[in-house]
Design an enzyme around this catalytic site. Structure first.
Site, PDB file in Angstrom:
ATOM      1  N   ASP A 154       0.842  -1.203   0.000  1.00  0.00           N
ATOM      2  CA  ASP A 154       0.000   0.000   0.000  1.00  0.00           C
ATOM      3  C   ASP A 154       0.880   1.257   0.000  1.00  0.00           C
ATOM      4  O   ASP A 154       1.572   1.529   0.991  1.00  0.00           O
ATOM      5  CB  ASP A 154      -0.896   0.013   1.239  1.00  0.00           C
ATOM      6  CG  ASP A 154      -1.741  -1.251   1.365  1.00  0.00           C
ATOM      7  OD1 ASP A 154      -1.296  -2.322   0.896  1.00  0.00           O
ATOM      8  OD2 ASP A 154      -2.841  -1.163   1.941  1.00  0.00           O
TER       9      ASP A 154
ATOM     10  N   HIS B  35      -0.037   4.597  -0.384  1.00  0.00           N
ATOM     11  CA  HIS B  35      -0.625   5.694   0.398  1.00  0.00           C
ATOM     12  C   HIS B  35       0.078   7.032   0.167  1.00  0.00           C
ATOM     13  O   HIS B  35       0.409   7.756   1.120  1.00  0.00           O
ATOM     14  CB  HIS B  35      -0.622   5.356   1.895  1.00  0.00           C
ATOM     15  CG  HIS B  35      -1.775   4.475   2.302  1.00  0.00           C
ATOM     16  ND1 HIS B  35      -3.084   4.821   2.080  1.00  0.00           N
ATOM     17  CD2 HIS B  35      -1.809   3.252   2.892  1.00  0.00           C
ATOM     18  CE1 HIS B  35      -3.885   3.871   2.528  1.00  0.00           C
ATOM     19  NE2 HIS B  35      -3.140   2.894   3.015  1.00  0.00           N
TER      20      HIS B  35
ATOM     21  N   ASP C  67      -4.660   1.007  -2.583  1.00  0.00           N
ATOM     22  CA  ASP C  67      -4.388   2.085  -1.624  1.00  0.00           C
ATOM     23  C   ASP C  67      -3.169   2.883  -2.083  1.00  0.00           C
ATOM     24  O   ASP C  67      -2.178   3.037  -1.354  1.00  0.00           O
ATOM     25  CB  ASP C  67      -4.233   1.567  -0.186  1.00  0.00           C
ATOM     26  CG  ASP C  67      -5.580   1.253   0.455  1.00  0.00           C
ATOM     27  OD1 ASP C  67      -6.618   1.372  -0.241  1.00  0.00           O
ATOM     28  OD2 ASP C  67      -5.602   0.890   1.644  1.00  0.00           O
TER      29      ASP C  67
ATOM     30  N   ASN D 240      -9.410  -0.074  -0.856  1.00  0.00           N
ATOM     31  CA  ASN D 240     -10.584   0.576  -0.265  1.00  0.00           C
ATOM     32  C   ASN D 240     -10.450   2.100  -0.294  1.00  0.00           C
ATOM     33  O   ASN D 240     -11.461   2.806  -0.351  1.00  0.00           O
ATOM     34  CB  ASN D 240     -10.819   0.072   1.165  1.00  0.00           C
ATOM     35  CG  ASN D 240      -9.658   0.291   2.095  1.00  0.00           C
ATOM     36  OD1 ASN D 240      -8.561  -0.193   1.854  1.00  0.00           O
ATOM     37  ND2 ASN D 240      -9.887   1.043   3.167  1.00  0.00           N
ATOM     38  N   HIS D 241      -9.216   2.631  -0.295  1.00  0.00           N
ATOM     39  CA  HIS D 241      -9.092   4.094  -0.357  1.00  0.00           C
ATOM     40  C   HIS D 241      -9.499   4.635  -1.728  1.00  0.00           C
ATOM     41  O   HIS D 241     -10.136   5.689  -1.810  1.00  0.00           O
ATOM     42  CB  HIS D 241      -7.675   4.533   0.040  1.00  0.00           C
ATOM     43  CG  HIS D 241      -7.487   4.511   1.520  1.00  0.00           C
ATOM     44  ND1 HIS D 241      -7.530   5.644   2.303  1.00  0.00           N
ATOM     45  CD2 HIS D 241      -7.308   3.472   2.371  1.00  0.00           C
ATOM     46  CE1 HIS D 241      -7.371   5.307   3.579  1.00  0.00           C
ATOM     47  NE2 HIS D 241      -7.226   3.992   3.637  1.00  0.00           N
TER      48      HIS D 241
HETATM   49 MN    MN Z   1      -6.646  -0.685   2.593  1.00  0.00          MN
END
Ligand code: MN
Length: 274
Positions: free
Chosen positions: A24, A26, A53, A79-80
């Site tokens: 991820d 981010h 993500d 999910n982001h």
């Molecule tokens: Mn996630």
């Protein structure tokens, strides 16, 4: 009626280079660039598969657009990304997204720019499979909700093939162009569930204590993110690998991890703060 979507993507054997997966991100694209430089990533031959993500929490979330435009960078949705998408038509989700690191978008971008990002994120598949010399590697963001990869692939293809009839989903805004998880509720598990990670970690999330767990029978490896394990080599059990080492969090050990999909060797880089 909405157009069919590609919810699953397959990549043929990379005859000329190496394949890697990355946890991820981010928004930590500078850390990703440091990792790629460290391993000598060759963007003419190698490929990189991200477990989703890509955005929120780090210093450079908007750069996910730039990376997705590169021919060697591929990603499943996390999910982001889904929160960003659904915040277009769901005020509760907008609040949830902003509480979970999505505030950068409204601070720095026009509504039009955010919608452009949503349109790009909405193209991301829920699953990627990569043919490697040792066998098939599957990538999803968080969890494999069905017992085999083949059954999962078939379920995703069935949704892709059937145009979605909004009349069947009265709770969903009919004018949105975006994909909503309510179209197939088990998709929610693919993006959010920690069940696979809990199995690998022996019930304790956020701690690295791998234990015996059943193999995914029809994969060489399943690579997932979403559930962070800090300050330890990425945990694996059976043929399941957790490669999110918490780049999105401000805490000791937070790092971005890359995995070689031929050897499963991993490389981590501290995620800079800010
Ligand atoms: Mn996630």
């Amino acid at each position: 009626m909405q157009k069919p979507r590609v919810l699953w993507e397959r990549f043929a054997l990379n005859e000329k280079g190496h394949d890697f997966a990355v946890g991820d991100i981010h928004g930590h694209f500078p850390a990703l660039e440091r990792l790629l430089a460290r391993i000598g990533f060759d963007d003419a031959r190698d490929r990189l598969f991200a477990v989703g993500d890509l955005i929120d929490r780090g210093p450079a979330s908007a750069r996910f657009m730039e990376f997705l435009a590169r021919p060697w960078f591929h990603a499943v949705r996390g999910n982001h990304e889904q929160m960003m998408i659904e915040s277009a038509f769901d005020p509760d989700m907008l609040a949830t997204w902003e509480d979970n690191g999505g505030g950068w978008a409204r601070r720095f971008l026009s509504p039009t720019a955010i919608d452009q990002q949503r349109a790009v994120a909405d193209q991301l598949p829920f699953a990627i499979e990569v043919v490697t010399r040792h066998g098939l590697v599957g990538l999803v963001h968080a969890h494999l909700p069905l017992p085999t990869w083949a059954v999962f692939r078939q379920a995703l293809q069935a949704i892709s093939a059937a145009p979605i009839d909004p009349m069947r989903f009265p709770g969903i805004h009919r004018d949105t162009p975006y994909f909503h998880l309510d179209y197939a509720p088990w998709l929610w598990e693919v993006l959010y569930s920690r069940a696979t990670a809990r199995a690998v970690l022996g019930g304790g999330v956020f701690r690295a204590e791998p234990r015996e767990v059943a193999r995914i029978p029809d994969l060489q490896a399943l690579v997932i993110g979403h559930t962070s394990v800090f300050g330890a080599p990425p945990p694996s059990a059976a043929n399941i690998h957790l490669i999110d080492s918490g780049a999105g969090y401000r805490r000791e050990g937070a790092a971005l991890t890359l995995m070689d999909l031929a050897t499963y060797a991993t490389f981590s880089e501290p995620a800079e703060q800010g």
